[in-house]
Design an enzyme around this catalytic site. Structure first.
Site, PDB file in Angstrom:
ATOM      1  N   ASP A  56      -0.302 -13.836   7.039  1.00  0.00           N
ATOM      2  CA  ASP A  56       0.790 -12.873   6.846  1.00  0.00           C
ATOM      3  C   ASP A  56       1.792 -13.479   5.868  1.00  0.00           C
ATOM      4  O   ASP A  56       2.378 -14.531   6.141  1.00  0.00           O
ATOM      5  CB  ASP A  56       1.441 -12.579   8.209  1.00  0.00           C
ATOM      6  CG  ASP A  56       2.552 -11.540   8.114  1.00  0.00           C
ATOM      7  OD1 ASP A  56       2.950 -11.161   6.988  1.00  0.00           O
ATOM      8  OD2 ASP A  56       3.033 -11.112   9.178  1.00  0.00           O
ATOM      9  N   ASP A  67       0.108  -7.222   3.050  1.00  0.00           N
ATOM     10  CA  ASP A  67       0.346  -8.672   3.084  1.00  0.00           C
ATOM     11  C   ASP A  67      -0.260  -9.375   4.288  1.00  0.00           C
ATOM     12  O   ASP A  67       0.039 -10.529   4.546  1.00  0.00           O
ATOM     13  CB  ASP A  67       1.848  -8.968   3.007  1.00  0.00           C
ATOM     14  CG  ASP A  67       2.540  -8.839   4.350  1.00  0.00           C
ATOM     15  OD1 ASP A  67       2.139  -7.964   5.134  1.00  0.00           O
ATOM     16  OD2 ASP A  67       3.463  -9.627   4.609  1.00  0.00           O
ATOM     17  N   GLU A  68      -1.135  -8.675   5.010  1.00  0.00           N
ATOM     18  CA  GLU A  68      -1.601  -9.217   6.276  1.00  0.00           C
ATOM     19  C   GLU A  68      -3.097  -8.974   6.455  1.00  0.00           C
ATOM     20  O   GLU A  68      -3.573  -7.876   6.154  1.00  0.00           O
ATOM     21  CB  GLU A  68      -0.869  -8.430   7.363  1.00  0.00           C
ATOM     22  CG  GLU A  68      -0.466  -9.189   8.576  1.00  0.00           C
ATOM     23  CD  GLU A  68       0.177  -8.213   9.567  1.00  0.00           C
ATOM     24  OE1 GLU A  68      -0.224  -8.247  10.721  1.00  0.00           O
ATOM     25  OE2 GLU A  68       1.043  -7.427   9.168  1.00  0.00           O
TER      26      GLU A  68
HETATM   27  P1  TTP Z   1       5.865  -7.533   7.165  1.00  0.00           P
HETATM   28  O1  TTP Z   1       4.761  -8.540   7.082  1.00  0.00           O
HETATM   29  O2  TTP Z   1       6.119  -6.878   8.482  1.00  0.00           O
HETATM   30  O3  TTP Z   1       7.250  -8.224   6.743  1.00  0.00           O
HETATM   31  P2  TTP Z   1       7.538  -9.282   5.628  1.00  0.00           P
HETATM   32  O4  TTP Z   1       6.321  -9.797   4.980  1.00  0.00           O
HETATM   33  O5  TTP Z   1       8.545  -8.690   4.680  1.00  0.00           O
HETATM   34  O6  TTP Z   1       8.275 -10.433   6.449  1.00  0.00           O
HETATM   35  P3  TTP Z   1       7.628 -11.514   7.438  1.00  0.00           P
HETATM   36  O7  TTP Z   1       7.981 -12.839   6.812  1.00  0.00           O
HETATM   37  O8  TTP Z   1       8.340 -11.300   8.729  1.00  0.00           O
HETATM   38  O9  TTP Z   1       6.171 -11.254   7.507  1.00  0.00           O
HETATM   39  O10 TTP Z   1       5.660  -6.403   6.102  1.00  0.00           O
HETATM   40  C1  TTP Z   1       5.085  -6.626   4.817  1.00  0.00           C
HETATM   41  C2  TTP Z   1       5.755  -5.761   3.760  1.00  0.00           C
HETATM   42  O11 TTP Z   1       5.668  -4.396   4.123  1.00  0.00           O
HETATM   43  C3  TTP Z   1       7.221  -6.046   3.601  1.00  0.00           C
HETATM   44  O12 TTP Z   1       7.469  -7.095   2.684  1.00  0.00           O
HETATM   45  C4  TTP Z   1       7.768  -4.732   3.137  1.00  0.00           C
HETATM   46  C5  TTP Z   1       6.862  -3.697   3.737  1.00  0.00           C
HETATM   47  N1  TTP Z   1       7.504  -3.050   4.905  1.00  0.00           N
HETATM   48  C6  TTP Z   1       8.193  -1.861   4.709  1.00  0.00           C
HETATM   49  O13 TTP Z   1       8.245  -1.322   3.594  1.00  0.00           O
HETATM   50  N2  TTP Z   1       8.826  -1.278   5.788  1.00  0.00           N
HETATM   51  C7  TTP Z   1       8.820  -1.831   7.044  1.00  0.00           C
HETATM   52  O14 TTP Z   1       9.415  -1.283   7.985  1.00  0.00           O
HETATM   53  C8  TTP Z   1       8.091  -3.065   7.239  1.00  0.00           C
HETATM   54  C9  TTP Z   1       8.059  -3.708   8.585  1.00  0.00           C
HETATM   55  C10 TTP Z   1       7.466  -3.635   6.134  1.00  0.00           C
HETATM   56 MG    MG Z   2       4.660 -10.450   6.117  1.00  0.00          MG
END
Ligand code: TTP
Ligand code: MG
Length: 360
Positions: free
Chosen positions: A9, A104-105
């Site tokens: 992730d 991203d996951e």
């Molecule tokens: P996430 O992996 O949930 O968040 P992140 O990568 O920004 O942060 P973390 O370090 O906690 O993993 O989501 C991946 C991408 O998806 C994030 O960069 C932006 C997008 N996203 C949205 O557009 N809206 C949302 O509500 C969420 C949760 C994510």
């Molecule tokens: Mg993330």
């Protein structure tokens, strides 16, 4: 068989890409999202902004009230998609079993990956380094015997961290795990569990299957298993293969047709066993042979056919080896595949496209 699952992730993904492309953004609170004046929302923000309480899905106007210096950048999805694809290409270097959950996951099943002597920990470390080098962003990873635990693990040392749960760790790990960490246990279920004195998976383990089914219906069975660290869900890959091959680099260069043909049965044996494990949606349509020379140039030769046998590969190898008289360092044999699943889909799409539209 003992499975090895990695959950990757990226850290504050959209924001990380923006910080990479504009280093002046580093070290200050930054978010990606819609304009506060136009009732926009925050997609994500960097870890500096998180210290102020800024979160994904929050109204940008609210985020600005929490952090007056917050810089909100409009999203550039095209760029994030490109980075996501580059990340997946790296995953596919280790296994075909890659299940993306979002841009991203992803889950990776590396149970049969032979790199790093099959160590999932070293594979995860390698993936993190390669993504950092190639993409300029950091990824956190979790390694565990199943998806449930791998996903929880990747969060533990976030950002830019790795956490490994070995099979021997599972019992100890789950017993201290708060039930609200279980996917599907939201506020309501957590409160209901709390009323029964259940806060950790160890508490949950004291309830038998029947009682949990009574209390939570079909979800009760999941709770029963997850509380014990059991999760048999497979990693479902969306990646479709175009070919399957086996190759070997020899410690001493091979010279001439006879030496090459002598190596063929071993390669063929491995190829056959891999073909046996191939999903039946694939049809073979060609056989090919690849040769790489000591000067690192290479050549391939292929032939149409749906059931390539040893004789086919023999003939191909004889012909290709005779093309050039150079020492050979690598031999490979394989098949090109037709994926009937996607072929079917594109045929259906074509039909759809050509179908006369109903007049309005
Ligand atoms: P996430 O992996 O949930 O968040 P992140 O990568 O920004 O942060 P973390 O370090 O906690 O993993 O989501 C991946 C991408 O998806 C994030 O960069 C932006 C997008 N996203 C949205 O557009 N809206 C949302 O509500 C969420 C949760 C994510
Ligand atoms: Mg993330």
């Amino acid at each position: 068989m003992q499975r090895k699952i990695i959950h990757c992730d990226a850290d504050c993904f959209f924001a990380a890409i923006e910080m990479r492309d504009d280093p002046s953004l580093r070290g200050r609170p930054v978010a990606v999202g819609g304009d506060a004046s136009r009732r926009g929302v925050i997609s994500t923000c960097n870890y500096e902004a998180r210290e102020y309480g800024v979160r994904s899905a929050m109204a940008s106007a609210h985020a600005m009230r929490l952090c007056r210096d917050l810089l909100i950048i409009p999203p550039n999805m095209e760029k994030y998609r490109r980075a996501s694809k580059a990340m997946r290409d790296i995953f596919f270097d280790y296994t075909d079993l890659v299940e993306p959950l979002s841009l991203d996951e992803a889950f990776l099943d590396v149970s049969t990956c032979e790199r790093h002597a099959g160590s999932a920990t070293l594979i995860a470390r390698d993936i993190r380094t390669r993504i950092a080098d190639k993409l300029g962003i950091t990824v956190s990873a979790g390694v565990a015997p199943n998806k449930f635990l791998a996903k929880i693990a990747s969060d533990i040392n976030k950002p830019n961290g790795l956490y490994v749960i070995t099979p021997g760790d599972v019992e100890r790990f789950v017993s201290q795990l708060p039930v609200k960490k279980i996917h599907g246990v939201g506020k309501v279920t957590a409160e209901k569990l709390r009323q029964f004195g259940i806060e950790t998976c160890a508490d949950l383990q004291r309830y038998d299957l029947l009682r949990l089914a009574e209390l939570f219906g079909t979800f009760g069975k999941h709770l029963f298993e997850l509380a014990r660290g059991i999760d048999d869900r497979p990693v479902i890959s969306s990646h479709r293969r175009k070919s399957l091959s086996v190759e070997n680099t020899y410690s001493q260069d091979l010279d001439g047709v006879e030496e090459c043909l002598a190596r063929l049965p071993e390669l063929f044996h491995t190829l056959r066993s891999r073909l046996n494990r191939l999903d039946e949606v694939y049809l073979i349509n060609k056989a090919f042979v690849k040769v790489k020379y000591s000067d690192f140039t290479s050549t391939t030769l292929e032939k149409m056919g749906t059931t390539p046998d040893l004789t086919t590969y023999r003939a191909l190898m004889e012909e290709v080896v005779q093309r050039q008289q150079k020492p050979i360092r690598l031999l490979g044999i394989g098949v090109r595949l037709i994926d009937t699943d996607t072929e079917q889909k594109s045929i259906q799409l074509d039909l759809f496209k050509n179908y006369p539209r109903k007049p309005n």
